[in-house]
Motif scaffolding. Structure first.
Motif, PDB file in Angstrom:
ATOM      1  N   PHE A   1       3.498 -47.050  10.758  1.00 10.40           N
ATOM      2  CA  PHE A   1       2.031 -47.145  10.735  1.00 10.40           C
ATOM      3  C   PHE A   1       1.439 -47.151  12.137  1.00 10.40           C
ATOM      4  CE2 PHE A   1       3.967 -51.280  10.267  1.00 10.40           C
ATOM      5  CZ  PHE A   1       3.284 -52.092  11.159  1.00 10.40           C
ATOM      6  N   TRP A   2       2.168 -47.751  13.086  1.00 12.81           N
ATOM      7  CA  TRP A   2       1.658 -47.777  14.454  1.00 12.81           C
ATOM      8  C   TRP A   2       1.700 -46.381  15.061  1.00 12.81           C
ATOM      9  CZ3 TRP A   2       3.885 -47.651  19.588  1.00 12.81           C
ATOM     10  CH2 TRP A   2       3.000 -48.069  20.584  1.00 12.81           C
TER      11      TRP A   2
ATOM     12  N   LEU B   1       3.903 -44.122   1.401  1.00 15.67           N
ATOM     13  CA  LEU B   1       2.951 -45.186   1.065  1.00 15.67           C
ATOM     14  C   LEU B   1       2.122 -45.569   2.292  1.00 15.67           C
ATOM     15  CD1 LEU B   1       2.321 -47.387  -1.185  1.00 15.67           C
ATOM     16  CD2 LEU B   1       3.871 -48.838   0.077  1.00 15.67           C
ATOM     17  N   ILE B   2       2.813 -45.720   3.434  1.00 17.95           N
ATOM     18  CA  ILE B   2       2.134 -46.139   4.654  1.00 17.95           C
ATOM     19  C   ILE B   2       1.429 -44.965   5.327  1.00 17.95           C
ATOM     20  CG2 ILE B   2       2.604 -46.925   6.999  1.00 17.95           C
ATOM     21  CD1 ILE B   2       4.763 -48.759   5.591  1.00 17.95           C
TER      22      ILE B   2
ATOM     23  N   THR C   1      -1.674 -43.988   3.570  1.00 16.04           N
ATOM     24  CA  THR C   1      -2.734 -44.974   3.773  1.00 16.04           C
ATOM     25  C   THR C   1      -3.407 -44.767   5.124  1.00 16.04           C
ATOM     26  OG1 THR C   1      -1.446 -46.538   2.493  1.00 16.04           O
ATOM     27  CG2 THR C   1      -3.249 -47.436   3.781  1.00 16.04           C
ATOM     28  N   VAL C   2      -2.598 -44.556   6.175  1.00 15.47           N
ATOM     29  CA  VAL C   2      -3.149 -44.403   7.522  1.00 15.47           C
ATOM     30  C   VAL C   2      -4.006 -43.142   7.626  1.00 15.47           C
ATOM     31  CG1 VAL C   2      -2.544 -44.017   9.940  1.00 15.47           C
ATOM     32  CG2 VAL C   2      -1.285 -45.714   8.617  1.00 15.47           C
TER      33      VAL C   2
ATOM     34  N   PRO D   1       7.332 -48.459  14.604  1.00 12.67           N
ATOM     35  CA  PRO D   1       6.861 -48.645  13.230  1.00 12.67           C
ATOM     36  C   PRO D   1       5.995 -47.465  12.798  1.00 12.67           C
ATOM     37  CG  PRO D   1       6.349 -50.560  14.598  1.00 12.67           C
ATOM     38  CD  PRO D   1       6.810 -49.491  15.514  1.00 12.67           C
TER      39      PRO D   1
ATOM     40  N   LEU E   1      -0.915 -47.710  -3.648  1.00 13.50           N
ATOM     41  CA  LEU E   1      -1.581 -48.835  -2.995  1.00 13.50           C
ATOM     42  C   LEU E   1      -2.901 -49.158  -3.689  1.00 13.50           C
ATOM     43  CD1 LEU E   1      -0.837 -50.625  -0.589  1.00 13.50           C
ATOM     44  CD2 LEU E   1      -2.615 -49.443   0.684  1.00 13.50           C
TER      45      LEU E   1
END
Lengths: 310, 278
Positions: free
Chosen positions: A144-145, A246-247, A250-251, A142, A262
């Protein structure tokens, strides 16, 4: 050719209209946009005043017409929270996303194509198997991970790289890797299967029969043809990069459109949400239009296929 | 089905993936029995305990909840949302695709334009936007991700239906005067189901990740329910002092998705080695 261009252009406009309409409909999905945006601890009079100021008290069709009429001029309305035209906010953040996406695209192209070609040429060897299971694995991580793990290893434990914000090329490295990994794996697998397809063609056999050296066959004759479907998918990949941004943004606290989206969503800034969604679709549709048109120039078969149906 | 199982048994990769998935389903079903502690039990004094301390095998999170128990319960959400969305979106998309491919004409044009629109847009972006407006809840996540799922099924079902309908047995069925429903159900569907199963396996992997992404961003399943994505989102803030909170749920997530992908990849090669990655 002209007919093909016209058809693709019409399709692009149609998709943009549809996405813009969906973005507009989103506003009314949850009932009253005024209440949604400023919350319920306001008095009814205040909400009514806000509704009037934003024009939400007008008939829906009038609002929709106004909204559509503004789009060609780049007028997405005014951000509720920041009281700035939505377009200004988007343009302010867009360069950061462009930088991140371009870096990711660079990584994708220069990592996935050599891996895919090598895998195809060395089909069913250990190298091929390792590369392809590696790619499948990379597709399973994933986004984000992966970002969090890169921060943990390179930022917290090793302290080699900065983990947030924008500035130097070092800031760009971890977010770009995070954003690129999934697509790199997918494209590498695609390059491999496309190469295998091409390597089975008659003209490759001819080239071999002529006694051309292997590298010439692989890199001049095969790769050029194998890349045609890859280019289309790269265009489509821009869409998943926008979603991935998007992710990733954010991270890594990257100040781009993804983070803006977001923030807009969390702040329930509806005009801004509508704006970024429509803008994202615009970028995606434009990129794919360019890809389609440019490769119909490269490969005449695509044009004649389109014309042949009628 | 039996033939499929025999082939799975012969492939070490497929068998491993299958066993991991079976284990995952078992963990999800038996979560209340297997979890050593209550996944919601807060113990502030034991907050951020490293793995192994105070009987917490995988440590505790920022309010002292047992990480292992939360991972075990999180499996339920990931699997439920994944399977439910693939079933709903998959059936909906496949039916539309078959209808488009069989009846052609304006129905096909309308449906395929809808597919184009859906695919013209990063589905996760739309999902986040809708979720933010309708509010976090498990049901909303299922609905939103189902909507994001149907298009690839529709596209594949239409393509397969088109090619099946060129076959002589369909012409024969039509000339025998069978009803459309019967032809579609008995003659078309069984011949196009395999590619759809392959699409379903990749959609399952995607939706497990997408659910986790939504929960990670705080717009998915409400934080009171333990989810892998939610745990990651909270654990991220304590990365410097407690690596395990964000790392371990991610490993569970990755292993699940990897197994699903491996099985899907194997299925695709098994049904048709020529089907390419898309």
């Amino acid at each position: 050719m002209l007919r093909y261009v016209a058809k693709r252009l019409l399709m692009a406009v149609f998709i943009l209209w549809a996405v813009a309409t969906i973005a507009f409909a989103l506003t009314f999905l949850s009932g009253d946009p005024a209440t949604l945006m400023i919350g319920d601890h306001w008095t009814a009079e205040q909400i009514a005043a806000f509704r009037e100021a934003m024009g939400y008290d007008r008939p829906l069709l009038v609002q929709y017409g106004d909204y559509l009429a503004g789009l060609p001029r780049g007028d997405f309305g005014v951000s509720v929270r920041q009281q700035v035209p939505v377009m200004d906010l988007i343009l302010e953040r867009f360069p950061a996303t462009l930088e991140l996406t371009a870096a990711a695209l660079f990584l994708i192209v220069f990592v996935s194509i050599p891996i895919g070609v090598l895998s195809a040429v060395k089909r069913n060897t250990l190298a091929d198997r390792v590369a392809m299971s590696g790619a499948l694995f990379a597709q399973s991580v994933p986004t984000f991970w992966l970002g969090i793990m890169l921060i943990l290893v390179f930022g917290v434990w090793l302290r080699w790289l900065p983990v947030s914000g924008q500035g130097t090329i070092l800031h760009l490295l971890l977010p770009a890797i995070t954003l690129a990994t999934f697509s790199t794996a997918r494209i590498a697998r695609l390059v491999r299967s496309s190469m295998l397809d091409v390597l089975g063609q008659d003209y490759i056999r001819t080239a071999r029969a002529k006694g051309l050296p292997n590298w010439r066959i692989h890199y001049v004759h095969a790769l050029r043809n194998a890349l045609i479907p890859v280019i289309t998918i790269l265009g489509i990949e821009v869409g998943s990069l926008l979603g991935g941004a998007l992710i990733t943004e954010t991270v890594f606290a990257w100040p781009g459109i993804g983070r803006l989206t977001l923030q807009a969503i969390q702040a329930r800034d509806l005009p801004l949400v509508q704006g970024v969604i429509t803008f994202g679709a615009l970028v995606f549709v434009l990129v794919n239009l360019l890809v389609d048109l440019s490769y119909s120039l490269i490969d005449p078969r695509i044009r004649s296929e389109e014309g042949g149906k009628r | 089905m039996k033939a499929l199982w025999l082939s799975i048994r012969r492939s070490p990769v497929a068998l491993t993936a299958f066993i991991v998935l079976l284990g995952l389903v078992g963990v999800a079903l038996l979560a209340p029995v297997l979890a050593p502690m209550d996944p919601g039990a807060i113990d502030i004094r034991a907050r951020l305990s490293p793995p192994g301390e105070g009987g917490h095998i995988l440590g505790t999170d920022n309010v002292g909840r047992d990480v292992l128990s939360r991972i075990i319960h999180g499996a339920r959400i990931s699997l439920f949302v994944g399977v439910a969305t693939v079933l709903i979106g998959g059936i909906f998309g496949s039916v539309l695709g078959i209808v488009a491919g069989y009846f052609r004409g304006w129905v096909e044009t309308v449906i395929m334009r809808l597919v184009d629109i859906q695919l013209a847009f990063p589905s996760i972006l739309l999902a986040v936007a809708i979720m933010a407006l309708v509010g976090p809840s498990m049901m909303n996540v299922v609905v939103v991700l189902s909507i994001a799922t149907w298009a690839p099924f529709c596209r594949v079902a239409r393509g397969q239906t088109l090619s099946v309908c060129n076959q002589e047995y369909i012409t024969a069925a039509v000339s025998l005067g069978l009803s459309d429903t019967r032809i579609l159900w008995r003659h078309v569907l069984p011949n196009i189901i395999n590619p759809l199963i392959v699409v379903a396996s990749f959609a399952l992997a995607t939706n497990i990740i997408n659910e986790a992404s939504l929960s990670f961003l705080g717009v998915g399943v409400p934080p009171s329910t333990p989810t892998w994505g939610g745990m990651l989102g909270e654990g991220r803030n304590y990365l410097r002092i407690a690596w395990w909170v964000a790392t371990l749920p991610g490993i569970a997530l990755m292993l699940s998705v990897y197994s699903v992908n491996m099985l899907g990849d194997w299925l695709r090669d098994h049904y048709d080695p020529r089907l390419t990655d898309s």
